[in-house]
Design a protein around this motif. Sequence first.
Motif, PDB file in Angstrom:
ATOM      1  N   GLN A 284      -5.318  -0.042 -11.750  1.00 14.14           N
ATOM      2  CA  GLN A 284      -6.380  -1.018 -11.550  1.00 14.14           C
ATOM      3  C   GLN A 284      -7.293  -0.601 -10.412  1.00 14.14           C
ATOM      4  OE1 GLN A 284      -5.946  -5.399 -12.223  1.00 14.14           O
ATOM      5  NE2 GLN A 284      -6.039  -5.501  -9.995  1.00 14.14           N
ATOM      6  N   ASP A 285      -6.723  -0.082  -9.320  1.00  9.72           N
ATOM      7  CA  ASP A 285      -7.534   0.365  -8.186  1.00  9.72           C
ATOM      8  C   ASP A 285      -8.419   1.555  -8.540  1.00  9.72           C
ATOM      9  OD1 ASP A 285      -6.452  -1.635  -6.661  1.00  9.72           O
ATOM     10  OD2 ASP A 285      -5.029  -0.347  -5.589  1.00  9.72           O
ATOM     11  N   LYS A 286      -8.020   2.315  -9.546  1.00 10.66           N
ATOM     12  CA  LYS A 286      -8.856   3.427 -10.013  1.00 10.66           C
ATOM     13  C   LYS A 286     -10.029   2.944 -10.858  1.00 10.66           C
ATOM     14  CE  LYS A 286      -5.368   7.138 -10.150  1.00 10.66           C
ATOM     15  NZ  LYS A 286      -4.618   8.074 -11.043  1.00 10.66           N
TER      16      LYS A 286
ATOM     17  N   GLU B  80       2.276   1.855  -3.423  1.00 12.18           N
ATOM     18  CA  GLU B  80       1.304   2.440  -4.336  1.00 12.18           C
ATOM     19  C   GLU B  80       1.087   3.931  -4.021  1.00 12.18           C
ATOM     20  OE1 GLU B  80      -2.221   0.026  -4.352  1.00 12.18           O
ATOM     21  OE2 GLU B  80      -1.075  -1.820  -4.686  1.00 12.18           O
TER      22      GLU B  80
ATOM     23  N   LYS C 235       0.830  -1.210   0.000  1.00 16.62           N
ATOM     24  CA  LYS C 235       0.000   0.000   0.000  1.00 16.62           C
ATOM     25  C   LYS C 235       0.858   1.250   0.000  1.00 16.62           C
ATOM     26  CE  LYS C 235      -3.706   2.336   2.561  1.00 16.62           C
ATOM     27  NZ  LYS C 235      -4.589   2.265   3.756  1.00 16.62           N
TER      28      LYS C 235
END
Length: 588
Positions: free
Chosen positions: A485-487, A195, A192
């Motif tokens: 990808q998290d967006k 990122e 985390k």
Amino acid sequence: MHPVVTEVTERIVRRSRELRATYLAGVTAMVERKPAQDRMGCANLAHAYAALPSNDKFRIAVQRSPNIGIVTAYNDMLSAHQPYQSYPALLRDEAVRQGATVQVAGGVPAMCDGVTQGTPGMELSLFSRDAIAMATAVALSHDVFDGVLMLGVCDKIVPGLLIGALHYGHLPCVFVPAGPMGSGLPNKDKAKVREQYAQGLVGRDELLRAESAAYHGAGTCTFYGTANSNQMLLEAMGLHVPGAAFVAPAADARETLTRQALRTVLQIGKSGRFTPIGRLVDERCIVNAMLALLATGGSTNHLIHWVAIARSAGILIDWTDFDELSAAVPLLTRVYPNGAADVNQFQTAGGTQWVLRELLDGGFMHPDVLSVNAQGIRAGAHGAPALSGDEDIVRPVSRPFSASGGLRLLQGRLGRAVIKVSAVPEDRHVIEAPARVFDTQEDMLGAFARGEMNQDMVVVVRFQGPQANGMPELHKLTPPLAVLQDKGFRVALVTDGRMSGASGKVPAAIHVTPEALCGGPLAKIQDGDVIRLDAVTGVLEVLVNDTQWSERALAALPSPPVAGFGRELFKNMRRHAGGAEQGACTWL
């Protein structure tokens, strides 16, 4: 036995029959020679034993006691290998107790991909495996040993030591691990912060604090990457003292296990139990290693390394074998990056003993194989608890995390590639999106930093294969792709390079072969071409009409390989390297 395991094993046996027979004939010829004391010249022997204490010389020359060689990857910069500093003295002490002698035959280089990720040094990483194999051969070339102890743990070190050992297949051999470091900052928390740093949300100081809290002491990194996958596979092959893989360096049991390694190599050198490594590592042994890898969601790097290892024993395997076994074997573990647990928690929940017991009882491993332990491969399953210590980490064959293993073969007009799906969300197993093409990882990171990648896309990073630049790991690409990808963007990576053994949640078709430099199809891809990555059906395709595709020219390597960092010394290795599916071997 599960029918797929039987079928794949029999196919490997048929495919390898001629090569394996030639290999075993060579092992037998070496085994049948006279002992070194009778075979070698007096001057040769005097040189070999000159520095030994007089009582050790007496044991070898008069008592004809066994002389065991140590090949060590010790250095005190790598956390995983630092504990080996004290092992030679410990092993010498045990040798005296057993009436034997020990000599450090040689050291091998050991580099850390965690240190070299994203730097020029990473371009030496893959080929360091073959350099280690050659260094092992040099260490053993003195030809005065009755058995060997291999001291190594990490990514390329174990495969290199094992390749080297198999080229001395007439010798009994035991691998001696050092164990993992204690648990630190949880791996998900570390990821985390990485990122957040990629997005500019935290600074370098906070990133360094997080990394230092994760990597903080002696032992292997605690995620289930290539280093710890090595240890799982060695246990499955019967090359360790059973249960040795994940005992911490400072644990009381570690010294006991290390002393037992010396006793074990002496035992398997005796005429009644004589088991040289070249006979132990047979087709069934290799398949057991493949199954252990797949059942635990292990490192993708081993689809390269174990091809080369098998070839060293006269055995031919390919990615189709891995794919078919993966479709049959259940996934029994969730260890980071395939879950939240680290290897210490995995060990507490049941560890290697649990996995081996479940696979053997479920018919997913060959039980009738040789092992360094007199009780055979089942000895590695002794001590497994009746019930899982934590079903979020290890599960029985009857209730697996998934009915299939964690790796898939992809193929189509873009070539053959592999993907690790065990950590990828199911809704991301199929990605179809326009290509964004880069010739270096630095170009891709620059585009991300400039905010140019906020869209659905398949990121193509090419000219990263063995002949282009040594096939570096591209783990630095993981945080920015995970951010995208998290967006909510549908993103994937396609590359002829490698990802870390900690390949994570972003779908990545890696090891694409043939590589772009050798005329592989990735050299035809252009920005905007629609690529379909389908891990469900095993497809890697570009949606361009046949005529246009056939007429398209191949892109050229944008610039010649850069010198410096010793990369020019590896020029011949790059030139002669085989493809990824052939193990990227430089010596065939």
